[in-house]
Design an enzyme around this catalytic site. Structure first.
Site, short mmCIF file in Angstrom:
data_model
loop_
_atom_site.label_atom_id
_atom_site.label_comp_id
_atom_site.label_asym_id
_atom_site.label_seq_id
_atom_site.Cartn_x
_atom_site.Cartn_y
_atom_site.Cartn_z
N ASP A 44 -32.68 -8.37 -14.60
CA ASP A 44 -32.12 -7.68 -15.37
C ASP A 44 -31.98 -7.02 -16.27
OD1 ASP A 44 -29.83 -5.13 -15.09
OD2 ASP A 44 -28.90 -6.22 -13.90
N SER A 94 -27.74 -0.75 -13.11
CA SER A 94 -28.61 -2.16 -12.12
C SER A 94 -27.95 -1.11 -10.60
CB SER A 94 -27.77 -2.78 -12.37
OG SER A 94 -28.46 -3.61 -13.54
N SER A 157 -26.54 -6.03 -8.22
CA SER A 157 -28.01 -6.79 -7.83
C SER A 157 -28.41 -7.22 -6.75
CB SER A 157 -28.61 -6.95 -8.88
OG SER A 157 -28.73 -6.24 -10.19
N GLU A 252 -17.92 -19.88 -11.63
CA GLU A 252 -17.79 -18.48 -12.79
C GLU A 252 -16.78 -17.97 -11.75
OE1 GLU A 252 -16.57 -20.12 -15.95
OE2 GLU A 252 -18.05 -21.13 -16.20
N ASP A 267 -22.18 -26.90 -15.16
CA ASP A 267 -22.63 -25.69 -14.75
C ASP A 267 -24.23 -25.40 -14.73
OD1 ASP A 267 -20.13 -24.52 -14.16
OD2 ASP A 267 -20.29 -22.99 -15.72
N GLU A 293 -32.42 -13.60 -9.35
CA GLU A 293 -31.86 -12.43 -10.55
C GLU A 293 -30.94 -13.34 -11.82
OE1 GLU A 293 -28.41 -8.79 -11.74
OE2 GLU A 293 -28.05 -10.68 -10.54
N HIS A 305 -26.92 -5.17 -23.71
CA HIS A 305 -26.07 -3.98 -23.74
C HIS A 305 -25.10 -5.02 -25.11
CE1 HIS A 305 -26.05 -1.98 -20.26
NE2 HIS A 305 -26.38 -2.50 -19.33
N ASP A 342 -35.46 -4.24 -12.99
CA ASP A 342 -34.45 -3.28 -12.24
C ASP A 342 -34.51 -2.40 -13.39
OD1 ASP A 342 -33.07 -4.49 -13.95
OD2 ASP A 342 -31.38 -3.80 -12.73
#
Length: 492
Positions: A44, A94, A157, A252, A267, A293, A305, A342
């Site tokens: 992504d 997305s 996604s 999460e 995790d 993804e 971002h 994407d």
């Protein structure tokens, strides 16, 4: 860093390198039989500049100058470009892009699993405009299917693989406006457990699955991480009771942590999740479809971002390691593997940096304002910092080695950096991978996958692998027989 390998100055090095590459290309033959399995890796926000920077980062992490590094995705023999615009946006989001590569049609921004006849946020335009993913079509033909993501599993996604919504943000029923409830629209989390069976789902997104106020098992004192469903349903329990699911793990409440902040004892990494998914799905003799993804938002995308390149690129490096791991436990002869993105981001690196320059380091010369600048920059985003009309001086800032949260400078101030509109790459290997070539519309990705595995709407499909091999063998035997007959005639 900042060195040139001694071999690089010798012309014979480059000649030998190119010759070896040419020899490999001459030996390359398309696999023109049906794919039993399909793995779609989606980075992504992984534009070409992100791939290039990731290549350098991985090489430098392994003690080399970096530029010459070969990523796992770099080894794929077939490459194409994907045009990422949506029906209504020049620079897409997305959601619409996910509908394109999952379902095979371009769509409008903010919508998932719907054709462009659907209008964002208008619930009554949902019905009759649903489009269906390759993952769903694979399930309908008896294959096992799975989703692995470093985001919440309700994110746009992965959601386009199973849901139909005029809003990508309707994660749970708490997000639906009253008008959407009245018109019969259903939240994405509910669709995850009711639309059809998905055999493996790994990612985040617990809070959208449990009743409002339910304490999170990992963060029981956090109010912001509590369940938020108004219908009081525990969708995790609903799923476990009703579905023959092999594995569902939501690690999460929302998105999973960036890999650099991941609790390794609790995790799993994207590499580990990918391996576990394949191990489960491959038990099905009919094959499988797996969607993987990593969001550089997801979590690659999110890092961009935020304007923090180190978060984005370390995620991209782990994503490539997941691709590498998948290659080791699958067979190219029966598995079509596709890696793509994407959309891109307004992320770049430049500045005439010398060979081996640290990827997070400075350009060699100062700017016209007599201050240094990093090679990596963003065109817009939160990294725009000006004091009294002057760009911030980064001389005393830890922008390189340990500066995990360093925010690269941006040219235009925005709360969040934006997507980029340029084409992204498609890398492919395995059966029918040669169909990825040239410059294609993004929705073409879904069509090649469907054709390769003989899924709807395709009926006239590639032969099964054994049939193709038999046909090739018969052709060779006939050729040999004909040659012998010609030779006998000549001898007479």
């Amino acid at each position: 860093f900042g060195f040139v390998p001694s071999s690089s100055s010798d012309p014979s090095y480059w000649d030998a390198n190119a010759k070896a590459t040419l020899d490999a290309a001459l030996k390359l033959h398309p696999r023109q039989h049906r794919a039993k399995n399909i793995i779609l890796f989606l980075g992504d926000g992984m534009g070409v500049s992100t791939v290039s920077a990731t290549r350098i980062l991985r090489g430098q992490n392994e003690g080399r100058s970096g530029e010459e590094t070969v990523l796992a995705m770099d080894t794929f023999p077939y490459v194409a470009l994907s045009k990422t615009y949506s029906v209504d946006k020049q620079v897409a989001d997305s959601a619409s892009t996910a509908t394109a590569y999952h379902c095979g049609v371009k769509a409008n921004a903010k919508t998932i699993g719907l054709s462009a006849k659907a209008v964002a946020y208008e619930c009554n335009t949902t019905f009759g405009n649903e489009v269906y993913s390759v993952l769903r079509r694979a399930k309908a033909q008896g294959k096992s299917v799975g989703i692995v993501t470093t985001t919440r599993v309700q994110h746009a996604s992965p959601a386009a693989a199973y849901a139909h919504s005029v809003s990508r943000s309707w994660y749970s029923d708490a997000a639906l406006p009253s008008s959407a409830h009245r018109h019969g629209c259903v939240d994405i989390a509910t669709q995850l457990v009711t639309n059809f069976d998905i055999d493996v789902i790994l990612g985040g997104g617990r809070m959208y699955m449990t009743p409002k106020g339910t304490p999170d098992p990992e963060y029981p004192t956090s109010n912001s991480r509590r369940g938020n469903r108004k219908d009081k349903k525990n969708l995790i329990d609903v799923w476990l009771k009703a579905k023959p699911v092999e594995l569902m793990s939501l690690f999460e409440p929302k998105d999973m942590r960036f890999d650099v902040f991941r609790n390794t004892s609790r995790d799993p990494s994207i590499v580990e999740m990918t391996e576990k998914a394949i191990q489960i799905l491959r038990k099905n003799p009919k094959g499988y479809f797996l969607f993987v993804e990593d969001k550089y938002h997801g979590r690659i995308d999110h890092g961009h971002h935020d304007g923090i390149a180190k978060l984005a690129l370390t995620e991209a490096e782990m994503f490539d390691r997941a691709i590498e791991r998948a290659a080791k436990i699958t067979r190219e002869s029966d598995t079509l593997t596709v890696v793509t993105a994407d959309h891109s981001h307004v992320f770049t690196f430049g500045g005439s940096t010398p060979r081996g320059n640290p990827i997070f380091g400075l350009a060699p010369k100062k700017a016209d304002d007599e201050m240094p600048f990093t090679s990596i920059l963003y065109a817009n985003g939160p990294g725009y910092v000006h004091v009294n009309g002057t760009r911030g001086n980064i001389t005393t800032v830890d922008y390189c080695e340990s500066g995990i949260m360093y925010m690269q400078q941006a040219a235009v101030p925005l709360d969040a950096e934006t997507h980029g509109g340029e084409d992204v790459a498609i890398y492919a290997k395995g059966p029918m991978a040669h169909l990825f070539h040239g410059v294609k519309e993004q929705n073409y990705v879904a069509h090649v996958m469907a054709y390769a595995a003989c899924l709807e709407p395709y009926k006239h499909c590639p032969p099964h692998q054994h049939s193709h091999s038999s046909a090739v063998g018969l052709h060779r035997h006939l050729g040999l027989l004909l040659s012998m007959l010609v030779l006998l005639g000549f001898l007479r």
